[in-house]
Design a protein around this motif. Sequence first.
Motif, mmCIF file in Angstrom:
data_model
loop_
_atom_site.group_PDB
_atom_site.id
_atom_site.type_symbol
_atom_site.label_atom_id
_atom_site.label_comp_id
_atom_site.label_asym_id
_atom_site.label_seq_id
_atom_site.Cartn_x
_atom_site.Cartn_y
_atom_site.Cartn_z
ATOM 1 N N ALA A 32 0.854 -1.178 0.000
ATOM 2 C CA ALA A 32 0.000 0.000 0.000
ATOM 3 C C ALA A 32 0.894 1.235 0.000
ATOM 4 O O ALA A 32 2.076 1.159 0.363
ATOM 5 C CB ALA A 32 -0.877 -0.005 1.244
ATOM 6 N N THR A 33 0.336 2.344 -0.429
ATOM 7 C CA THR A 33 1.137 3.570 -0.542
ATOM 8 C C THR A 33 0.389 4.748 0.046
ATOM 9 O O THR A 33 -0.830 4.837 -0.065
ATOM 10 C CB THR A 33 1.455 3.865 -2.022
ATOM 11 O OG1 THR A 33 2.006 2.703 -2.617
ATOM 12 C CG2 THR A 33 2.466 5.004 -2.138
ATOM 13 N N GLY A 34 1.129 5.622 0.667
ATOM 14 C CA GLY A 34 0.532 6.826 1.229
ATOM 15 C C GLY A 34 1.319 8.052 0.854
ATOM 16 O O GLY A 34 2.518 7.974 0.569
ATOM 17 N N TRP A 35 0.634 9.170 0.815
ATOM 18 C CA TRP A 35 1.269 10.476 0.668
ATOM 19 C C TRP A 35 1.074 11.238 1.968
ATOM 20 O O TRP A 35 -0.046 11.323 2.485
ATOM 21 C CB TRP A 35 0.652 11.266 -0.485
ATOM 22 C CG TRP A 35 1.096 10.833 -1.842
ATOM 23 C CD1 TRP A 35 0.434 10.010 -2.701
ATOM 24 C CD2 TRP A 35 2.301 11.227 -2.511
ATOM 25 N NE1 TRP A 35 1.154 9.860 -3.859
ATOM 26 C CE2 TRP A 35 2.307 10.596 -3.758
ATOM 27 C CE3 TRP A 35 3.380 12.047 -2.166
ATOM 28 C CZ2 TRP A 35 3.350 10.755 -4.678
ATOM 29 C CZ3 TRP A 35 4.417 12.207 -3.079
ATOM 30 C CH2 TRP A 35 4.396 11.566 -4.320
ATOM 31 N N SER A 49 -4.074 7.758 0.910
ATOM 32 C CA SER A 49 -3.475 6.430 0.870
ATOM 33 C C SER A 49 -4.243 5.559 -0.116
ATOM 34 O O SER A 49 -5.416 5.821 -0.414
ATOM 35 C CB SER A 49 -3.439 5.792 2.254
ATOM 36 O OG SER A 49 -4.732 5.741 2.811
ATOM 37 N N ILE A 50 -3.570 4.537 -0.610
ATOM 38 C CA ILE A 50 -4.179 3.633 -1.571
ATOM 39 C C ILE A 50 -3.736 2.217 -1.246
ATOM 40 O O ILE A 50 -2.577 1.979 -0.876
ATOM 41 C CB ILE A 50 -3.805 4.037 -3.012
ATOM 42 C CG1 ILE A 50 -4.577 3.224 -4.044
ATOM 43 C CG2 ILE A 50 -2.295 3.948 -3.243
ATOM 44 C CD1 ILE A 50 -4.495 3.813 -5.455
ATOM 45 N N SER A 51 -4.667 1.290 -1.349
ATOM 46 C CA SER A 51 -4.364 -0.105 -1.013
ATOM 47 C C SER A 51 -3.419 -0.718 -2.039
ATOM 48 O O SER A 51 -3.189 -0.166 -3.109
ATOM 49 C CB SER A 51 -5.662 -0.904 -0.950
ATOM 50 O OG SER A 51 -6.280 -0.928 -2.226
ATOM 51 N N VAL A 92 6.262 20.091 2.375
ATOM 52 C CA VAL A 92 7.059 19.050 1.738
ATOM 53 C C VAL A 92 6.210 17.785 1.733
ATOM 54 O O VAL A 92 5.677 17.385 2.768
ATOM 55 C CB VAL A 92 8.383 18.805 2.491
ATOM 56 C CG1 VAL A 92 9.162 17.676 1.826
ATOM 57 C CG2 VAL A 92 9.212 20.078 2.531
ATOM 58 N N TYR A 93 6.067 17.195 0.562
ATOM 59 C CA TYR A 93 5.239 16.005 0.398
ATOM 60 C C TYR A 93 6.135 14.770 0.288
ATOM 61 O O TYR A 93 7.125 14.772 -0.457
ATOM 62 C CB TYR A 93 4.360 16.142 -0.841
ATOM 63 C CG TYR A 93 3.196 17.066 -0.623
ATOM 64 C CD1 TYR A 93 3.382 18.444 -0.505
ATOM 65 C CD2 TYR A 93 1.882 16.588 -0.528
ATOM 66 C CE1 TYR A 93 2.314 19.306 -0.286
ATOM 67 C CE2 TYR A 93 0.808 17.439 -0.320
ATOM 68 C CZ TYR A 93 1.036 18.797 -0.191
ATOM 69 O OH TYR A 93 -0.034 19.644 0.020
ATOM 70 N N TYR A 94 5.746 13.733 1.021
ATOM 71 C CA TYR A 94 6.493 12.486 1.055
ATOM 72 C C TYR A 94 5.602 11.330 0.626
ATOM 73 O O TYR A 94 4.420 11.282 0.981
ATOM 74 C CB TYR A 94 6.992 12.186 2.466
ATOM 75 C CG TYR A 94 7.900 13.224 3.067
ATOM 76 C CD1 TYR A 94 7.392 14.317 3.761
ATOM 77 C CD2 TYR A 94 9.289 13.101 2.959
ATOM 78 C CE1 TYR A 94 8.223 15.266 4.318
ATOM 79 C CE2 TYR A 94 10.132 14.040 3.518
ATOM 80 C CZ TYR A 94 9.594 15.122 4.199
ATOM 81 O OH TYR A 94 10.429 16.060 4.752
ATOM 82 N N CYS A 95 6.169 10.391 -0.101
ATOM 83 C CA CYS A 95 5.453 9.149 -0.340
ATOM 84 C C CYS A 95 6.087 8.043 0.505
ATOM 85 O O CYS A 95 7.277 8.111 0.851
ATOM 86 C CB CYS A 95 5.433 8.765 -1.812
ATOM 87 S SG CYS A 95 7.037 8.378 -2.549
ATOM 88 N N ALA A 96 5.264 7.075 0.851
ATOM 89 C CA ALA A 96 5.721 5.981 1.694
ATOM 90 C C ALA A 96 4.968 4.711 1.312
ATOM 91 O O ALA A 96 3.850 4.786 0.804
ATOM 92 C CB ALA A 96 5.495 6.318 3.163
ATOM 93 N N ALA A 97 5.571 3.568 1.567
ATOM 94 C CA ALA A 97 4.961 2.291 1.232
ATOM 95 C C ALA A 97 4.845 1.420 2.473
ATOM 96 O O ALA A 97 5.707 1.465 3.365
ATOM 97 C CB ALA A 97 5.774 1.574 0.162
ATOM 98 N N SER A 98 3.779 0.629 2.487
ATOM 99 C CA SER A 98 3.453 -0.157 3.673
ATOM 100 C C SER A 98 3.063 -1.579 3.284
ATOM 101 O O SER A 98 2.447 -1.804 2.241
ATOM 102 C CB SER A 98 2.289 0.508 4.410
ATOM 103 O OG SER A 98 1.764 -0.326 5.415
ATOM 104 N N ASN A 99 3.380 -2.513 4.167
ATOM 105 C CA ASN A 99 2.944 -3.901 3.973
ATOM 106 C C ASN A 99 1.546 -4.136 4.537
ATOM 107 O O ASN A 99 1.012 -5.237 4.407
ATOM 108 C CB ASN A 99 3.922 -4.850 4.664
ATOM 109 C CG ASN A 99 5.284 -4.850 4.014
ATOM 110 O OD1 ASN A 99 5.431 -5.183 2.847
ATOM 111 N ND2 ASN A 99 6.314 -4.470 4.767
ATOM 112 N N SER A 100 0.941 -3.128 5.148
ATOM 113 C CA SER A 100 -0.351 -3.309 5.792
ATOM 114 C C SER A 100 -1.468 -3.507 4.784
ATOM 115 O O SER A 100 -1.492 -2.869 3.732
ATOM 116 C CB SER A 100 -0.678 -2.091 6.663
ATOM 117 O OG SER A 100 -1.952 -2.249 7.265
#
Length: 125
Positions: A32-35, A49-51, A92-100
């Motif tokens: 999944a990814t979030g901003w 966020s997006i699944s 400042v915008y950040y992207c991040a990735a998650s295993n959730s």
Amino acid sequence: VQLQASGGGSVQAGGSLRLSCAASGRTFTGLATGWFRQAPEKEREIVASISASGGRTNIQDSVKGRFTISKDSAKNTVYLQMNSLKPEDTAVYYCAASNSVILSNLRSQTAYAYWGQGTQVTVSS
């Protein structure tokens, strides 16, 4: 996985920008990814966020109706389309990735194992 955020810049209020988050080292498959964004002297906050499948999204109330998040698996990229920008969107915008796999978890920074560098968005009035 390494994440590369891009697309920031300076725009006037009412303008649009599209941020991109490209993954390298592995694909977004299963992630999944979030901003997030962080304005000066403020805490980092979730924006959208997006699944992992791309089928479910969550947009924070402060940007709902103006921002959309999407995923292009073929390009291994997640986008944040920002329309009707306001000066208060400056951050400042950040992207991040998650295993959730639980969408509600994605509102928290602690759910994310991978982070990209930030990209500056400045909106002038």
